[in-house]
Design a protein around this motif. Sequence first.
Motif, PDB file in Angstrom:
ATOM      1  N   ARG A  60       6.607 -26.078  16.306  1.00  0.00           N
ATOM      2  CA  ARG A  60       6.410 -24.738  16.869  1.00  0.00           C
ATOM      3  C   ARG A  60       7.657 -24.323  17.650  1.00  0.00           C
ATOM      4  NH1 ARG A  60       1.454 -22.927  15.903  1.00  0.00           N
ATOM      5  NH2 ARG A  60      -0.173 -24.458  15.416  1.00  0.00           N
ATOM      6  N   TRP A  61       8.481 -23.511  16.991  1.00  0.00           N
ATOM      7  CA  TRP A  61       9.683 -22.993  17.628  1.00  0.00           C
ATOM      8  C   TRP A  61       9.388 -21.746  18.461  1.00  0.00           C
ATOM      9  CZ3 TRP A  61      13.863 -25.885  17.835  1.00  0.00           C
ATOM     10  CH2 TRP A  61      14.075 -26.853  16.846  1.00  0.00           C
ATOM     11  N   ASP A  62       8.123 -21.334  18.497  1.00  0.00           N
ATOM     12  CA  ASP A  62       7.738 -20.150  19.266  1.00  0.00           C
ATOM     13  C   ASP A  62       7.137 -20.520  20.618  1.00  0.00           C
ATOM     14  OD1 ASP A  62       5.548 -21.332  18.069  1.00  0.00           O
ATOM     15  OD2 ASP A  62       4.543 -19.448  17.578  1.00  0.00           O
ATOM     16  N   SER A  63       7.323 -21.759  21.057  1.00  0.00           N
ATOM     17  CA  SER A  63       6.778 -22.183  22.348  1.00  0.00           C
ATOM     18  C   SER A  63       7.410 -21.367  23.474  1.00  0.00           C
ATOM     19  CB  SER A  63       7.058 -23.676  22.582  1.00  0.00           C
ATOM     20  OG  SER A  63       6.478 -24.453  21.553  1.00  0.00           O
ATOM     21  N   PRO A  64       6.601 -20.911  24.447  1.00  0.00           N
ATOM     22  CA  PRO A  64       7.137 -20.094  25.546  1.00  0.00           C
ATOM     23  C   PRO A  64       8.246 -20.831  26.296  1.00  0.00           C
ATOM     24  CG  PRO A  64       4.735 -20.044  25.532  1.00  0.00           C
ATOM     25  CD  PRO A  64       5.139 -21.093  24.541  1.00  0.00           C
ATOM     26  N   GLY A  65       9.317 -20.115  26.583  1.00  0.00           N
ATOM     27  CA  GLY A  65      10.405 -20.663  27.383  1.00  0.00           C
ATOM     28  C   GLY A  65      11.356 -21.579  26.642  1.00  0.00           C
ATOM     29  N   LEU A  66      11.159 -21.780  25.331  1.00  0.00           N
ATOM     30  CA  LEU A  66      12.026 -22.684  24.581  1.00  0.00           C
ATOM     31  C   LEU A  66      13.363 -22.018  24.288  1.00  0.00           C
ATOM     32  CD1 LEU A  66      12.505 -25.296  22.911  1.00  0.00           C
ATOM     33  CD2 LEU A  66      11.472 -24.096  20.954  1.00  0.00           C
ATOM     34  N   ASP A  67      14.459 -22.677  24.660  1.00  0.00           N
ATOM     35  CA  ASP A  67      15.804 -22.245  24.301  1.00  0.00           C
ATOM     36  C   ASP A  67      16.274 -23.150  23.160  1.00  0.00           C
ATOM     37  OD1 ASP A  67      18.549 -21.784  24.057  1.00  0.00           O
ATOM     38  OD2 ASP A  67      18.807 -21.369  26.186  1.00  0.00           O
ATOM     39  N   ALA A  68      16.059 -22.698  21.922  1.00  0.00           N
ATOM     40  CA  ALA A  68      16.315 -23.547  20.752  1.00  0.00           C
ATOM     41  C   ALA A  68      17.784 -23.923  20.640  1.00  0.00           C
ATOM     42  CB  ALA A  68      15.848 -22.833  19.485  1.00  0.00           C
ATOM     43  N   GLU A  69      18.679 -22.995  20.911  1.00  0.00           N
ATOM     44  CA  GLU A  69      20.091 -23.303  20.769  1.00  0.00           C
ATOM     45  C   GLU A  69      20.543 -24.343  21.792  1.00  0.00           C
ATOM     46  OE1 GLU A  69      24.524 -21.236  20.581  1.00  0.00           O
ATOM     47  OE2 GLU A  69      22.733 -19.978  20.808  1.00  0.00           O
ATOM     48  N   ALA A  70      20.112 -24.177  23.042  1.00  0.00           N
ATOM     49  CA  ALA A  70      20.498 -25.145  24.070  1.00  0.00           C
ATOM     50  C   ALA A  70      19.961 -26.532  23.736  1.00  0.00           C
ATOM     51  CB  ALA A  70      19.992 -24.685  25.435  1.00  0.00           C
ATOM     52  N   LEU A  71      18.713 -26.585  23.254  1.00  0.00           N
ATOM     53  CA  LEU A  71      18.126 -27.859  22.876  1.00  0.00           C
ATOM     54  C   LEU A  71      18.895 -28.476  21.709  1.00  0.00           C
ATOM     55  CD1 LEU A  71      15.847 -29.980  23.055  1.00  0.00           C
ATOM     56  CD2 LEU A  71      14.533 -28.528  21.469  1.00  0.00           C
ATOM     57  N   ALA A  72      19.200 -27.668  20.706  1.00  0.00           N
ATOM     58  CA  ALA A  72      19.909 -28.183  19.530  1.00  0.00           C
ATOM     59  C   ALA A  72      21.302 -28.692  19.910  1.00  0.00           C
ATOM     60  CB  ALA A  72      20.011 -27.096  18.461  1.00  0.00           C
ATOM     61  N   ARG A  73      21.997 -27.985  20.756  1.00  0.00           N
ATOM     62  CA  ARG A  73      23.331 -28.427  21.171  1.00  0.00           C
ATOM     63  C   ARG A  73      23.261 -29.746  21.940  1.00  0.00           C
ATOM     64  NH1 ARG A  73      27.390 -25.014  20.254  1.00  0.00           N
ATOM     65  NH2 ARG A  73      26.907 -22.829  19.778  1.00  0.00           N
ATOM     66  N   ARG A  74      22.130 -29.979  22.581  1.00  0.00           N
ATOM     67  CA  ARG A  74      21.989 -31.188  23.386  1.00  0.00           C
ATOM     68  C   ARG A  74      21.597 -32.403  22.555  1.00  0.00           C
ATOM     69  NH1 ARG A  74      18.682 -29.230  26.705  1.00  0.00           N
ATOM     70  NH2 ARG A  74      16.734 -30.296  26.178  1.00  0.00           N
ATOM     71  N   VAL A  75      20.716 -32.247  21.547  1.00  0.00           N
ATOM     72  CA  VAL A  75      20.154 -33.419  20.877  1.00  0.00           C
ATOM     73  C   VAL A  75      20.492 -33.526  19.392  1.00  0.00           C
ATOM     74  CG1 VAL A  75      18.237 -33.440  22.523  1.00  0.00           C
ATOM     75  CG2 VAL A  75      17.913 -32.352  20.301  1.00  0.00           C
ATOM     76  N   PHE A  76      20.964 -32.442  18.760  1.00  0.00           N
ATOM     77  CA  PHE A  76      21.255 -32.514  17.327  1.00  0.00           C
ATOM     78  C   PHE A  76      22.596 -33.212  17.110  1.00  0.00           C
ATOM     79  CE2 PHE A  76      22.038 -30.731  13.022  1.00  0.00           C
ATOM     80  CZ  PHE A  76      20.804 -31.036  12.464  1.00  0.00           C
ATOM     81  N   PRO A  77      22.752 -33.983  16.030  1.00  0.00           N
ATOM     82  CA  PRO A  77      24.021 -34.688  15.794  1.00  0.00           C
ATOM     83  C   PRO A  77      25.206 -33.728  15.699  1.00  0.00           C
ATOM     84  CG  PRO A  77      22.319 -35.506  14.319  1.00  0.00           C
ATOM     85  CD  PRO A  77      21.756 -34.293  14.989  1.00  0.00           C
TER      86      PRO A  77
END
Length: 365
Positions: free
Chosen positions: A28-45
């Motif tokens: 669920r990428w529609d979770s309230p308050g989720l910053d997908a780009e910040a998360l991806a930059r932090r944990v994606f290879p």
Amino acid sequence: MWTELTPAELLSADLAAPRIADRPWLVRWDSPGLDAEALARRVFPDPVDLRTSGTTGPGRVWRRSFAQVWAEAGLLADLLRPRRPEAVLSFVPPQHIFGLLATVLVPARLGIPVWYRPDLFGPMPDEGHTRWAVPAIPWVFALLRRNVSWVRSMDHVAVLHSTATLPASAAGFLAAAGPDRVSVTEVFGSTETGGVAQRGWTGGNPPWELFGDVRLLSEKDTAAEVPLRIAGPRLAAVPGQPPPAVLTMDDFVRPVGDRAFAFVGRRSSLVKVNGRRLDLDELERSLRAVVRCADLALVPVADDLTGEHVDVHVVPEAGHDVDVQAVRRHLGVQPRKVLVRDRIDRTDTGKTRRVRPAGTDGPAR
């Protein structure tokens, strides 16, 4: 059936691991308050290494930066935004470039939930959404046609297709579902280049339009078929080397102005038999529409007499014989052999990998 993963669990996972590539899941990428780009930059290879399938030569590793794949996911997301999707249903394996983008990162960029289903059989999501984006590889059109009642119950289904030539079943699906309810967008590219061009498809063979960050360097002032030569910021690199400034692809095109081209065929699928050039991808596509079979492949082979030739490998439909004469008539040239097989090995994106030896019920004809 659907195992729910958090966005962080998906982004940090081995995308080729069975629990990600071979089992259905939901994020669920529609979770309230989720910053997908910040998360991806932090944990994606970063960088991201992807291996080609080796269908036309030895497989090799191509490397991209996170910035490159995130930018390309944005381009694909922009193709879908006009259709206003509320959710994604993807059938594309996430360990390959198109799946990594369309199954994992495009839903993140759109900020909508994604259901991933790797199997031909199983239920369709029933979540109350009425507008869906469906990343697809060739076999998915037959699946959607079989589930056309689900498609017709939606306001819109936007299919995003890549990895291979559209199958003949795409036209049947479009006709069954209705062009007002369904759209089909194709993406042209490779592991080495990422997405190069796109087109909306309603039938026929319309020109491909380049993505905005891609430049066409093929010779344009000619009516001849020329190799597809491009430049752009998303070209992949061989590990340990910088990305190339320019790349010549394994494709022949006819340029249409400065920003489009008509696709002629892949170098590996073009053969000349007795002076006649054959595009095996296109012939395979058309042959499937007239021959009753479970699978088939046209395989280029060397021939002592003609130099180049083609064998036809056919997997018969259960309970039916292969009409070998129908195969020969449709091709318009005499294939070297028509071989009945028990199966054809393919990559998980549908490309022919290698052909198993004929079984006892599969002589050459």
